[in-house]
Design an enzyme around this catalytic site. Structure first.
Site, PDB file in Angstrom:
ATOM      1  N   ARG A 233       0.847  -1.212   0.000  1.00 13.33           N
ATOM      2  CA  ARG A 233       0.000   0.000   0.000  1.00 13.33           C
ATOM      3  C   ARG A 233       0.871   1.247   0.000  1.00 13.33           C
ATOM      4  NH1 ARG A 233      -3.032  -3.742   2.830  1.00 13.33           N
ATOM      5  NH2 ARG A 233      -1.586  -3.609   4.568  1.00 13.33           N
ATOM      6  N   MET A 234       1.812   1.323   0.941  1.00  9.57           N
ATOM      7  CA  MET A 234       2.674   2.515   0.993  1.00  9.57           C
ATOM      8  C   MET A 234       3.701   2.518  -0.132  1.00  9.57           C
ATOM      9  SD  MET A 234       1.940   4.893   2.964  1.00  9.57           S
ATOM     10  CE  MET A 234       3.474   5.775   2.677  1.00  9.57           C
TER      11      MET A 234
ATOM     12  N   GLU B 176      11.062  -6.007  -3.642  1.00  8.26           N
ATOM     13  CA  GLU B 176       9.980  -6.728  -2.983  1.00  8.26           C
ATOM     14  C   GLU B 176      10.511  -8.047  -2.422  1.00  8.26           C
ATOM     15  OE1 GLU B 176       7.130  -7.298  -1.791  1.00  8.26           O
ATOM     16  OE2 GLU B 176       6.193  -5.339  -2.023  1.00  8.26           O
TER      17      GLU B 176
ATOM     18  N   THR C 228       8.335   2.051   8.624  1.00 13.16           N
ATOM     19  CA  THR C 228       7.837   0.809   9.220  1.00 13.16           C
ATOM     20  C   THR C 228       7.564   0.990  10.709  1.00 13.16           C
ATOM     21  OG1 THR C 228       9.265  -0.347   7.669  1.00 13.16           O
ATOM     22  CG2 THR C 228       8.381  -1.641   9.513  1.00 13.16           C
TER      23      THR C 228
ATOM     24  N   MET D 261       4.824  10.064   8.935  1.00 15.31           N
ATOM     25  CA  MET D 261       5.609  11.012   8.120  1.00 15.31           C
ATOM     26  C   MET D 261       4.800  12.241   7.721  1.00 15.31           C
ATOM     27  SD  MET D 261       8.622   9.586   7.474  1.00 15.31           S
ATOM     28  CE  MET D 261       9.358   8.007   7.892  1.00 15.31           C
TER      29      MET D 261
ATOM     30  N   HIS E 290      -7.470   2.079  12.546  1.00 12.52           N
ATOM     31  CA  HIS E 290      -6.876   1.803  11.237  1.00 12.52           C
ATOM     32  C   HIS E 290      -7.657   0.706  10.510  1.00 12.52           C
ATOM     33  CE1 HIS E 290      -3.355   3.893  12.920  1.00 12.52           C
ATOM     34  NE2 HIS E 290      -3.015   4.119  11.659  1.00 12.52           N
TER      35      HIS E 290
ATOM     36  N   LYS F 179      -4.061  -3.823   9.066  1.00  8.61           N
ATOM     37  CA  LYS F 179      -2.908  -3.413   9.892  1.00  8.61           C
ATOM     38  C   LYS F 179      -2.543  -4.521  10.884  1.00  8.61           C
ATOM     39  CE  LYS F 179      -0.950   0.432  12.486  1.00  8.61           C
ATOM     40  NZ  LYS F 179       0.315   0.320  11.729  1.00  8.61           N
TER      41      LYS F 179
HETATM   42  N1  LIG Z   1       5.380   6.090   9.152  1.00  9.60           N
HETATM   43  C1  LIG Z   1       4.280   6.318   8.390  1.00  9.60           C
HETATM   44  O1  LIG Z   1       3.952   7.480   8.058  1.00  9.60           O
HETATM   45  C2  LIG Z   1       3.493   5.153   7.923  1.00  9.60           C
HETATM   46  C3  LIG Z   1       3.878   3.895   8.268  1.00  9.60           C
HETATM   47  N2  LIG Z   1       3.241   2.803   7.765  1.00  9.60           N
HETATM   48  C4  LIG Z   1       3.827   1.519   8.107  1.00  9.60           C
HETATM   49  O2  LIG Z   1       4.458   1.006   6.941  1.00  9.60           O
HETATM   50  C5  LIG Z   1       4.453  -0.415   6.973  1.00  9.60           C
HETATM   51  C6  LIG Z   1       3.872  -0.964   5.686  1.00  9.60           C
HETATM   52  O3  LIG Z   1       2.506  -0.609   5.603  1.00  9.60           O
HETATM   53  P1  LIG Z   1       1.630  -0.994   4.317  1.00  9.60           P
HETATM   54  O4  LIG Z   1       2.242  -0.431   3.093  1.00  9.60           O
HETATM   55  O5  LIG Z   1       0.243  -0.658   4.660  1.00  9.60           O
HETATM   56  O6  LIG Z   1       1.801  -2.586   4.330  1.00  9.60           O
HETATM   57  P2  LIG Z   1       1.866  -3.592   3.098  1.00  9.60           P
HETATM   58  O7  LIG Z   1       1.786  -4.957   3.689  1.00  9.60           O
HETATM   59  O8  LIG Z   1       0.856  -3.179   2.066  1.00  9.60           O
HETATM   60  O9  LIG Z   1       3.318  -3.349   2.471  1.00  9.60           O
HETATM   61  C7  LIG Z   1       4.508  -3.918   2.934  1.00  9.60           C
HETATM   62  C8  LIG Z   1       5.224  -4.453   1.725  1.00  9.60           C
HETATM   63  O10 LIG Z   1       6.531  -4.898   2.078  1.00  9.60           O
HETATM   64  C9  LIG Z   1       6.747  -6.095   1.350  1.00  9.60           C
HETATM   65  N3  LIG Z   1       7.846  -6.896   1.845  1.00  9.60           N
HETATM   66  C10 LIG Z   1       7.834  -7.930   2.718  1.00  9.60           C
HETATM   67  N4  LIG Z   1       9.061  -8.442   2.865  1.00  9.60           N
HETATM   68  C11 LIG Z   1       9.873  -7.740   2.044  1.00  9.60           C
HETATM   69  C12 LIG Z   1      11.254  -7.813   1.727  1.00  9.60           C
HETATM   70  N5  LIG Z   1      12.063  -8.740   2.288  1.00  9.60           N
HETATM   71  N6  LIG Z   1      11.767  -6.933   0.839  1.00  9.60           N
HETATM   72  C13 LIG Z   1      10.981  -6.012   0.253  1.00  9.60           C
HETATM   73  N7  LIG Z   1       9.660  -5.904   0.490  1.00  9.60           N
HETATM   74  C14 LIG Z   1       9.110  -6.750   1.392  1.00  9.60           C
HETATM   75  C15 LIG Z   1       5.391  -6.806   1.440  1.00  9.60           C
HETATM   76  O11 LIG Z   1       5.297  -7.872   0.523  1.00  9.60           O
HETATM   77  P3  LIG Z   1       4.251  -9.082   0.796  1.00  9.60           P
HETATM   78  O12 LIG Z   1       2.911  -8.440   1.010  1.00  9.60           O
HETATM   79  O13 LIG Z   1       4.325  -9.889  -0.460  1.00  9.60           O
HETATM   80  O14 LIG Z   1       4.753  -9.793   2.022  1.00  9.60           O
HETATM   81  C16 LIG Z   1       4.476  -5.657   1.117  1.00  9.60           C
HETATM   82  O15 LIG Z   1       4.316  -5.468  -0.281  1.00  9.60           O
HETATM   83  C17 LIG Z   1       3.680  -0.790   8.243  1.00  9.60           C
HETATM   84  O16 LIG Z   1       4.602  -1.021   9.290  1.00  9.60           O
HETATM   85  C18 LIG Z   1       2.856   0.452   8.527  1.00  9.60           C
HETATM   86  O17 LIG Z   1       2.469   0.579   9.863  1.00  9.60           O
HETATM   87  C19 LIG Z   1       2.167   2.919   6.943  1.00  9.60           C
HETATM   88  C20 LIG Z   1       1.693   4.157   6.597  1.00  9.60           C
HETATM   89  C21 LIG Z   1       2.328   5.386   7.049  1.00  9.60           C
HETATM   90  O1  LIG Z   2      -0.383   0.832   8.934  1.00  9.85           O
HETATM   91  C1  LIG Z   2      -0.839   1.929   8.548  1.00  9.85           C
HETATM   92  O2  LIG Z   2      -1.659   2.014   7.629  1.00  9.85           O
HETATM   93  C2  LIG Z   2      -0.352   3.148   9.192  1.00  9.85           C
HETATM   94  N1  LIG Z   2       0.644   3.041  10.014  1.00  9.85           N
HETATM   95  C3  LIG Z   2       1.274   4.075  10.724  1.00  9.85           C
HETATM   96  C4  LIG Z   2       1.115   3.851  12.224  1.00  9.85           C
HETATM   97  O3  LIG Z   2       1.288   2.711  12.674  1.00  9.85           O
HETATM   98  O4  LIG Z   2       0.851   4.817  12.937  1.00  9.85           O
HETATM   99  C5  LIG Z   2       0.909   5.452  10.244  1.00  9.85           C
HETATM  100  C6  LIG Z   2      -0.474   5.612   9.712  1.00  9.85           C
HETATM  101  O5  LIG Z   2      -1.347   5.867  10.759  1.00  9.85           O
HETATM  102  C7  LIG Z   2      -0.926   4.460   8.845  1.00  9.85           C
END
Ligand SMILES: NC(=O)C1=CN([C@@H]2O[C@H](COP(=O)(O)OP(=O)(O)OC[C@H]3O[C@@H](n4cnc5c(N)ncnc54)[C@H](OP(=O)(O)O)[C@@H]3O)[C@@H](O)[C@H]2O)C=CC1
Ligand SMILES: O=C(O)C1=N[C@H](C(=O)O)C[C@H](O)C1
Length: 272
Positions: A14-15, A36, A101, A127, A158, A162
Site C-alpha cells: 500500500r505505501m 519486494e 515501518t 511522516m 486503522h 494493519k
Molecule cells: N510512518 C508512516 O507514516 C506510515 C507507516 N506505515 C507503516 O508502513 C508499513 C507498511 O505498511 P503498508 O504499506 O500498509 O503494508 P503492506 O503490507 O501493504 O506493504 C509492505 C510491503 O513490504 C513487502 N515486503 C515484505 N518483505 C519484504 C522484503 N524482504 N523486501 C521487500 N519488500 C518486502 C510486502 O510484501 P508481501 O505483502 O508480499 O509480504 C508488502 O508489499 C507498516 O509497518 C505500517 O504501519 C504505513 C503508513 C504510514
Molecule cells: O499501517 C498503517 O496504515 C499506518 N501506520 C502508521 C502507524 O502505525 O501509525 C501510520 C499511519 O497511521 C498508517
C-alpha cells in the site's frame, strides 16, 4: 543539482505504491529501484505501472544490495525485520534511509541505531506534517495540564489489514505526552484493559486500538479532567500525506551527516 535517486522497498505494498506515485510527482527525486519480497507475485513488473504512475522503466527485483548500489536513498515501509536488515545495507552503502515501518521491537531498534553510525536514517511512526504538528501540541497540552487533574488517553483506528498495535503514531503521540509530563512512557503506559481492572492509575497514559474497514489512520489524544475534556485529533484521508513526507525526508537527509533523525527534525519542529 541532479535528482536524488531513490529505491522503494516494499514497492508492491500500500505505501510502496503511494511512494512510487509521490516520487513521480515531486521535483528533486527520481525512482531508481524497487524491491519486494522473494516470491512476491509483483517481481518483474514495472513499479510505475503497478502504482498507476505510468511506465517508470524500473522493474521490481528482490536483491536490495544490487538495487541500492548506485542509489542515493532508500524509502522503506515494510516490516520490522526487513527494515533492520535494510538499515545495515544502507550503512554499507552510506546512503539515506527513510524508515516508516512501525512495530519495531528493541532488537530491531538497536540494529537501526547501530546502522545510523554510517547511514543517515530518518525514522518516524508517521511522516505527515499534521501528525508531527499534533505531537508538538500534545506535548504542550500535557505539560500545561497537571497529571493529578487530567488523564491522558490515546485512541487510534486503522484499516483491517494493519498488523501492529498500538500504531506507531499512537506511540509517538504517547511519547509526546510523556515528554510533556517529563516521565518515561514505558513506565506509565497502559496498552490493554480487560476484566476487573480497578480504577485508573493517576498519571498513566492509556491506549485504545480499533481496527476495521479501509480507515487510513485516525488518532485522538484525549485529556480528560473533572467536568471537561480536550481532544486533539488527526484524520488521514489519503496515504499520499505519508508518501510525500517520506520523499521530503529523503531530500532533507541527502548529504546530511549520518545519524538517527525523526520527522520533527525534517520539519524543523524539534527542540533538540
Ligand atoms: N510512518 C508512516 O507514516 C506510515 C507507516 N506505515 C507503516 O508502513 C508499513 C507498511 O505498511 P503498508 O504499506 O500498509 O503494508 P503492506 O503490507 O501493504 O506493504 C509492505 C510491503 O513490504 C513487502 N515486503 C515484505 N518483505 C519484504 C522484503 N524482504 N523486501 C521487500 N519488500 C518486502 C510486502 O510484501 P508481501 O505483502 O508480499 O509480504 C508488502 O508489499 C507498516 O509497518 C505500517 O504501519 C504505513 C503508513 C504510514
Ligand atoms: O499501517 C498503517 O496504515 C499506518 N501506520 C502508521 C502507524 O502505525 O501509525 C501510520 C499511519 O497511521 C498508517
Amino acid at each position: 543539482m541532479k535528482d536524488m535517486k531513490l529505491v522503494v522497498a516494499g514497492a508492491g505494498g500500500r505505501m510502496g505504491q503511494a511512494l512510487v506515485r509521490a516520487i513521480a510527482e515531486m521535483p528533486g527525486a527520481v525512482l531508481h529501484g524497487a524491491i519486494e519480497r522473494d516470491g512476491s507475485p509483483v517481481i518483474g513488473r514495472d513499479a510505475g505501472e503497478l502504482a498507476g504512475a505510468g511506465h517508470a522503466d524500473v522493474a521490481i527485483t528482490t536483491d536490495p544490495l544490487a538495487a541500492i548500489a548506485h542509489a542515493d536513498g532508500l524509502l522503506d515501509f515494510t516490516t520490522p525485520a526487513v527494515s533492520a536488515d535494510l538499515a545495515g545495507y544502507a550503512a554499507q552503502a552510506r546512503i539515506a534511509h527513510v524508515i516508516g515501518t512501525t512495530g519495531c521491537g528493541a532488537d530491531e531498534d538497536a540494529k537501526i541505531a547501530a546502522a545510523a553510525r554510517h547511514a543517515t536514517i530518518v525514522k518516524s511512526g508517521n511522516m505527515s506534517l499534521g501528525v508531527n504538528l499534533l505531537a508538538v501540541l500534545v506535548r504542550q497540552a500535557a505539560r500545561a495540564l497537571d497529571a493529578a487533574d487530567f488523564d491522558i488517553e490515546v485512541l487510534e483506528m486503522h484499516h483491517r489489514h494493519k498488523v501492529d498495535a498500538p500504531s506507531g503514531t499512537a506511540l509517538l503521540l504517547g511519547e509526546a505526552a510523556a515528554a510533556g509530563r517529563e516521565i518515561a512512557l514505558a513506565d506509565h503506559s497502559v496498552r490493554v484493559r480487560d476484566g476487573h481492572t480497578g480504577p485508573r492509575e493517576a498519571g498513566s497514559i492509556g491506549f485504545a486500538t480499533l481496527r476495521g474497514g479501509s480507515v487510513v489512520g485516525d488518532h485522538s489524544v484525549i485529556l480528560a479532567g473533572q467536568g471537561e475534556r480536550i481532544t486533539l485529533s488527526h484524520h488521514a484521508e489519503d496515504r499520499s500525506i505519508f508518501a510525500r513526507g517520506a520523499v521530503k525526508a529523503a531530500l532533507w537527509a541527502h548529504g546530511r551527516k549520518p545519524g538517527l533523525y525523526s520527522m520533527l527534525d525534517v520539519l524543523g519542529l524539534s527542540d533538540r
